[in-house]
Write a protein that holds these residues in place. Structure first.
Motif, PDB file in Angstrom:
ATOM      1  N   PRO A 166     -44.464 -28.981 -10.566  1.00 27.85           N
ATOM      2  CA  PRO A 166     -43.067 -29.497 -10.756  1.00 27.85           C
ATOM      3  C   PRO A 166     -42.157 -29.114  -9.516  1.00 27.85           C
ATOM      4  CG  PRO A 166     -43.519 -28.796 -13.111  1.00 27.85           C
ATOM      5  CD  PRO A 166     -44.583 -28.007 -12.062  1.00 27.85           C
ATOM      6  N   THR A 167     -42.325 -27.649  -9.023  1.00 29.62           N
ATOM      7  CA  THR A 167     -41.840 -27.511  -7.479  1.00 29.62           C
ATOM      8  C   THR A 167     -42.383 -28.090  -6.626  1.00 29.62           C
ATOM      9  OG1 THR A 167     -41.332 -25.274  -8.705  1.00 29.62           O
ATOM     10  CG2 THR A 167     -41.313 -25.380  -6.079  1.00 29.62           C
ATOM     11  N   PHE A 168     -43.485 -28.381  -6.418  1.00 29.45           N
ATOM     12  CA  PHE A 168     -44.146 -28.987  -5.552  1.00 29.45           C
ATOM     13  C   PHE A 168     -43.718 -30.467  -5.392  1.00 29.45           C
ATOM     14  CE2 PHE A 168     -47.877 -31.583  -3.722  1.00 29.45           C
ATOM     15  CZ  PHE A 168     -48.026 -31.068  -2.460  1.00 29.45           C
ATOM     16  N   ILE A 169     -43.705 -31.158  -6.536  1.00 32.68           N
ATOM     17  CA  ILE A 169     -43.254 -32.475  -6.657  1.00 32.68           C
ATOM     18  C   ILE A 169     -41.730 -32.646  -6.119  1.00 32.68           C
ATOM     19  CG2 ILE A 169     -42.879 -34.561  -8.208  1.00 32.68           C
ATOM     20  CD1 ILE A 169     -45.382 -33.533  -9.783  1.00 32.68           C
ATOM     21  N   LEU A 170     -41.172 -31.858  -6.549  1.00 33.31           N
ATOM     22  CA  LEU A 170     -39.550 -31.881  -6.014  1.00 33.31           C
ATOM     23  C   LEU A 170     -39.605 -31.515  -4.752  1.00 33.31           C
ATOM     24  CD1 LEU A 170     -36.530 -31.396  -6.781  1.00 33.31           C
ATOM     25  CD2 LEU A 170     -36.927 -28.842  -6.695  1.00 33.31           C
ATOM     26  N   LEU A 171     -40.179 -30.898  -3.854  1.00 38.80           N
ATOM     27  CA  LEU A 171     -40.231 -30.829  -2.495  1.00 38.80           C
ATOM     28  C   LEU A 171     -40.572 -32.003  -1.935  1.00 38.80           C
ATOM     29  CD1 LEU A 171     -41.521 -26.995  -2.140  1.00 38.80           C
ATOM     30  CD2 LEU A 171     -39.289 -27.737  -2.005  1.00 38.80           C
ATOM     31  N   ILE A 172     -41.674 -32.481  -2.243  1.00 37.24           N
ATOM     32  CA  ILE A 172     -42.119 -33.712  -1.500  1.00 37.24           C
ATOM     33  C   ILE A 172     -41.124 -34.756  -1.792  1.00 37.24           C
ATOM     34  CG2 ILE A 172     -44.123 -35.662  -1.716  1.00 37.24           C
ATOM     35  CD1 ILE A 172     -44.842 -32.881  -0.381  1.00 37.24           C
TER      36      ILE A 172
ATOM     37  N   SER B 119     -35.687 -21.671  -8.855  1.00 40.00           N
ATOM     38  CA  SER B 119     -35.919 -21.688 -10.268  1.00 40.00           C
ATOM     39  C   SER B 119     -37.424 -21.656 -10.542  1.00 40.00           C
ATOM     40  CB  SER B 119     -34.972 -22.600 -11.160  1.00 40.00           C
ATOM     41  OG  SER B 119     -35.208 -23.934 -10.986  1.00 40.00           O
ATOM     42  N   GLY B 120     -37.911 -22.764 -10.219  1.00 41.05           N
ATOM     43  CA  GLY B 120     -39.277 -23.050 -10.526  1.00 41.05           C
ATOM     44  C   GLY B 120     -40.258 -21.619 -10.089  1.00 41.05           C
ATOM     45  N   ILE B 121     -40.083 -21.157  -8.999  1.00 40.21           N
ATOM     46  CA  ILE B 121     -40.876 -20.032  -8.470  1.00 40.21           C
ATOM     47  C   ILE B 121     -40.450 -18.723  -9.471  1.00 40.21           C
ATOM     48  CG2 ILE B 121     -41.148 -18.605  -6.684  1.00 40.21           C
ATOM     49  CD1 ILE B 121     -40.654 -20.840  -4.790  1.00 40.21           C
ATOM     50  N   LEU B 122     -39.234 -18.463  -9.740  1.00 36.76           N
ATOM     51  CA  LEU B 122     -38.834 -17.541 -10.458  1.00 36.76           C
ATOM     52  C   LEU B 122     -39.416 -17.417 -11.760  1.00 36.76           C
ATOM     53  CD1 LEU B 122     -35.380 -16.828  -9.117  1.00 36.76           C
ATOM     54  CD2 LEU B 122     -37.045 -15.421  -8.630  1.00 36.76           C
ATOM     55  N   THR B 123     -39.344 -18.821 -12.338  1.00 38.06           N
ATOM     56  CA  THR B 123     -40.106 -18.972 -13.612  1.00 38.06           C
ATOM     57  C   THR B 123     -41.585 -18.694 -13.777  1.00 38.06           C
ATOM     58  OG1 THR B 123     -38.398 -20.695 -14.340  1.00 38.06           O
ATOM     59  CG2 THR B 123     -40.321 -20.613 -15.570  1.00 38.06           C
ATOM     60  N   ILE B 124     -42.180 -19.043 -12.615  1.00 37.62           N
ATOM     61  CA  ILE B 124     -43.612 -18.658 -12.622  1.00 37.62           C
ATOM     62  C   ILE B 124     -43.957 -17.171 -12.436  1.00 37.62           C
ATOM     63  CG2 ILE B 124     -45.784 -18.966 -11.040  1.00 37.62           C
ATOM     64  CD1 ILE B 124     -44.654 -21.797 -10.437  1.00 37.62           C
ATOM     65  N   LEU B 125     -42.979 -16.746 -11.793  1.00 38.12           N
ATOM     66  CA  LEU B 125     -43.254 -15.265 -11.411  1.00 38.12           C
ATOM     67  C   LEU B 125     -42.761 -14.412 -12.763  1.00 38.12           C
ATOM     68  CD1 LEU B 125     -41.556 -14.453  -7.963  1.00 38.12           C
ATOM     69  CD2 LEU B 125     -44.037 -14.622  -8.510  1.00 38.12           C
ATOM     70  N   ALA B 126     -41.781 -14.494 -13.424  1.00 40.35           N
ATOM     71  CA  ALA B 126     -41.215 -14.010 -14.581  1.00 40.35           C
ATOM     72  C   ALA B 126     -42.211 -14.321 -15.632  1.00 40.35           C
ATOM     73  CB  ALA B 126     -39.785 -14.321 -14.898  1.00 40.35           C
TER      74      ALA B 126
END
Length: 400
Positions: free
Chosen positions: A308-314, A334-341
């Motif tokens: 989802p984060t990658f698609i958002l950036l593109i 938020s996507g990156i922090l969700t993956i980390l947490a």
């Protein structure tokens, strides 16, 4: 817009011209531009003090300015300044608009101001990181609505069309621009400093001398036919260099040229409101959590959750190339922090379950069976597992 041309007082011009530059020279240059067919001319130079050379210079300057579409700059102030002149006020229809207000100003001296078609302000602020990415279009004053210098020049260049503000919509003639808070326009820069056609002020002065002596002009006068001209500072010693997304030091007059270009052609950056970014951040975070928990293997789940984060950036890059700024910092974070947490939580939970299984079964099951159950805890179900098996019973020597 190729019709926008800059005349710059750069370092080379300062070496070749007297300082301060005589107003008579500016008058002659303005008259030359009018003869060459310039559509409108703006001075991004604050002529607030009288001429140091001659008392008549300012009057002559004003007389020549009044013969064409000429805009001069003023500085807006919250307190302790001059009253705002009448030719700094535009008849703008405003409905439900909130504008930054100013009570006073520093205008050109009264003689020069009298010859201006309109006055415009360049008083503005940069983003928190010090970069100029937007400009204020209008100011609310006790006497009415005052324009910024980009609006004043665009208004002259577009033949003084009707202006109005309705919410976040600023309309100038046939162009309707979507603005942000306080009627600010998000600028769409077309390149670094030097993108617009520019000429040193000293070269225009050389053209004046050539015309006076009957010599060929060193400047191609045809480029000024129907041109929108801005005259301003570019020398570092004059302290009018501003950081932009393309250049750490860009002449302030070129920032104004970018704003004029955006206004005249409707080619600016549209920015989505903050609630869109917040909603997107929640959506990206939720999708990342779902994808992360959908796959048992944490590394594979993390790769899937990053989708989802990658698609958002593109998608945001695709929009930006079409003049739409879609805020990506909060959603991507938020996507990156969700993956980390989520990854930390699942890893810790998985280890805790395995440790619990080892503690519970290691006392009465073989290590091989415990390892198998640890790797496949789903086999631990109430009631056991019913299957067909063959059992072999044997006596053991020396064991009762």
């Amino acid at each position: 817009d190729s019709s926008i041309i800059l005349i710059l007082l750069d370092g080379g011009s300062m070496d070749r011209l007297p300082w301060p530059v005589p107003r008579q020279l500016y008058s002659d240059i303005l008259g030359l531009l009018q003869d060459w067919g310039a559509r409108a001319v703006a001075f991004d130079i604050l002529f607030d003090l009288p001429s140091v050379y001659s008392a008549s210079e300012d009057s002559i300057f004003a007389t020549i300015a009044s013969k064409g579409n000429t805009a001069f700059v003023m500085a807006m102030l919250q307190r302790e300044g001059s009253d705002i002149p009448d030719n700094a006020i535009l008849d703008v229809s405003i409905e439900s608009a909130v504008l930054d207000s100013a009570w006073f100003c520093t205008p050109p001296n009264s003689k020069i101001a009298a010859g201006a078609s309109i006055l415009g302000s360049t008083s503005d602020r940069q983003d928190p990181d010090g970069v100029f990415r937007s400009v204020r279009l209008l100011y609310a004053t006790p006497h009415g609505t005052a324009p910024s210098l980009p609006v004043a020049l665009a208004w002259l260049a577009l033949d003084r069309p009707f202006l109005s503000v309705d919410g976040d919509r600023f309309t100038i003639g046939d162009n309707s621009l979507r603005t942000t808070g306080n009627c600010r326009l998000q600028l769409r820069y077309h390149g670094p400093a030097g993108t617009y056609t520019s000429l040193p002020l000293a070269d225009i002065t050389a053209s004046l001398n050539a015309r006076a002596t009957g010599q060929p002009s060193p400047v191609d006068s045809t480029v000024f036919e129907d041109a929108v001209v801005l005259i301003g500072y570019a020398a570092p010693a004059l302290y009018d260099l501003k950081p932009t997304p393309y250049s750490p030091q860009c002449p302030g007059v070129e920032v104004i040229a970018t704003a004029v270009d955006n206004i005249m052609n409707g080619n600016y950056i549209t920015r989505y409101p903050a609630w869109v970014s917040i909603f997107t951040a929640l959506a990206v975070s939720l999708l990342s959590a779902i994808f992360l928990s959908a796959v048992r293997r944490i590394p594979l789940g993390a790769l899937l959750a990053a989708l989802p984060t990658f698609i958002l950036l593109i998608f945001s890059l695709f929009l930006f190339r079409r003049g739409i700024w879609f805020e990506t910092v909060w959603p991507a974070s938020s996507g990156i922090l969700t993956i980390l947490a989520g990854g930390i939580f699942l890893f810790s939970s998985d280890n805790w379950k395995k440790q619990e299984i080892r503690t519970a079964f290691s006392q009465y099951l073989s290590p091989d069976v415990v390892a198998q159950v640890t790797e496949h805890p789903e086999t631990l179900v109430l009631g056991g597992d019913k299957r067909y098996m063959t059992s072999f019973f044997s006596d053991i020597r020396g064991f009762t």
